[in-house]
Write an enzyme that holds these catalytic residues in place. Sequence first.
Site, mmCIF file in Angstrom:
data_model
loop_
_atom_site.group_PDB
_atom_site.id
_atom_site.type_symbol
_atom_site.label_atom_id
_atom_site.label_comp_id
_atom_site.label_asym_id
_atom_site.label_seq_id
_atom_site.Cartn_x
_atom_site.Cartn_y
_atom_site.Cartn_z
ATOM 1 N N ASP A 174 15.450 8.923 -32.767
ATOM 2 C CA ASP A 174 15.391 7.809 -31.814
ATOM 3 C C ASP A 174 15.687 6.490 -32.513
ATOM 4 O O ASP A 174 15.248 6.257 -33.644
ATOM 5 C CB ASP A 174 13.983 7.759 -31.206
ATOM 6 C CG ASP A 174 13.958 7.193 -29.802
ATOM 7 O OD1 ASP A 174 14.702 6.234 -29.541
ATOM 8 O OD2 ASP A 174 13.203 7.712 -28.976
ATOM 9 N N SER B 168 12.392 4.207 -21.632
ATOM 10 C CA SER B 168 13.027 3.003 -22.153
ATOM 11 C C SER B 168 12.647 1.765 -21.319
ATOM 12 O O SER B 168 11.490 1.357 -21.303
ATOM 13 C CB SER B 168 14.549 3.212 -22.204
ATOM 14 O OG SER B 168 15.167 2.238 -22.996
ATOM 15 N N HIS C 86 17.238 8.971 -28.371
ATOM 16 C CA HIS C 86 16.602 8.121 -27.363
ATOM 17 C C HIS C 86 16.534 8.802 -26.000
ATOM 18 O O HIS C 86 15.545 8.671 -25.284
ATOM 19 C CB HIS C 86 17.384 6.811 -27.264
ATOM 20 C CG HIS C 86 16.792 5.811 -26.337
ATOM 21 N ND1 HIS C 86 15.498 5.345 -26.464
ATOM 22 C CD2 HIS C 86 17.318 5.173 -25.249
ATOM 23 C CE1 HIS C 86 15.255 4.469 -25.502
ATOM 24 N NE2 HIS C 86 16.336 4.349 -24.751
#
Length: 431
Positions: free
Chosen positions: A381, A191, A409
């Site tokens: 996701d 991320s 995610h």
Amino acid sequence: MQVQASNFPDSASKNNYSKFNFNIFQSLHSWYLPTSRSLAEASEKNILSMGDVDLCYVDCETVEHNEHPSKNDLLTAKMMNVPVDNENFIRTLFIENKNGSTNKNLVITHGFGNGLGFYFKNYKELGNSLDSNIYSIDWLGMGLSSRPDFKINKKHSHEEKVAFAEEFFVESLEKWREGLKIEKMILLGHSFGGYMSSLYALKYPERIEKLVLESPVGVPETPESMRDLVDLGKFPEKRPKEKDSLPKSSQASSVDENIDRVIDRDEETLERLRNVPLQYRLLAKIVYKLWESHLSPQSVLRFFGRFGSKFTNRYVSKFTSFSEEERNALSEYMFHVAAQKGSSEYAIGVILKPLAFARFPLKNRISNLAVPTTFLYGETDWMDYDAGKELSDSLKVPSECHIIPNAGHNMHLDNPEGFNNVLAKIVNIDL
């Protein structure tokens, strides 16, 4: 001349009074926000123990090992505070390759609001399956790394602010690498960590063997339909009602001809935004103002003090495959990490617009990456897989995209086995 002592202030009494007031303040603060460095370290130790990681501490405050009397199959790891300058350090978990003869080094960098403890479900299996040493770090100013002041000059342009924030992370990672004398690394970023790892690989390609981007933030451009909202905090105006102008037969024919037509995604988004109720429009404007003032989610948690744990409890409740003990440990770790002194967390509102769109998207910046790159996305996701796939296909170096099934995610937590298997193939296969 003799002077009476009573004519002078009683300095000892004043010092005692000041000390008393300070102690009262400290007690109230500790009650309102029950955290400390030692509690944060204890929570880190606890969450890693859930993954059967036995820690020995090197040059840290704590020196004992984790204790598991009933377990004899623990993974041994070292916890270090690696200096990056005279005042600051990066918290580092080190797992030496069991064969002890590899030149490979996997470096794991976490996402925003996380820490190295978020990979507690992965370390043991990776340590036993990878032909590589493993380093996992807390970004400087996050996790249990040191928390230097992170001051943003609000008079600077967006370009200057973003450059400052990016350099802070990229250069601290480089100093960390230099300190440990790692020649090359397989760099994995999740991320926010994927965003910064991409920029590091762009600047220091000679130090990267492979780049693994786990659901990286900041890849796509802001959709046209959402630019007014994320750039200016403005919702699109509602459409005026239009009277039907076609005869019924023509309308029916038009519908019949286009019944299988795919609705344009931008137009659909615009229509939804036009119909957002007034109360949510007002709330969104407040959030936009707070975001642009660089208020972080951690700031909100600290504001709520001892009740901030309700936020972390709610966040970890989605990991339904965890035991209750694991969820409690992760929530406690997340709370203590977030409740530490504010530092580089304030970068989030600098590099990203509201709704997590980058001010300067990776799509337009890393097309000239010179290192083999792999993109990983969870099956459910919320990051834009299509944008990642498009970027992967455009790179001039070997690049591929993987989808981890039964995962979102945080795929390393949602499906640790699936994530570990894919990562093992990436790491163990030589170029």
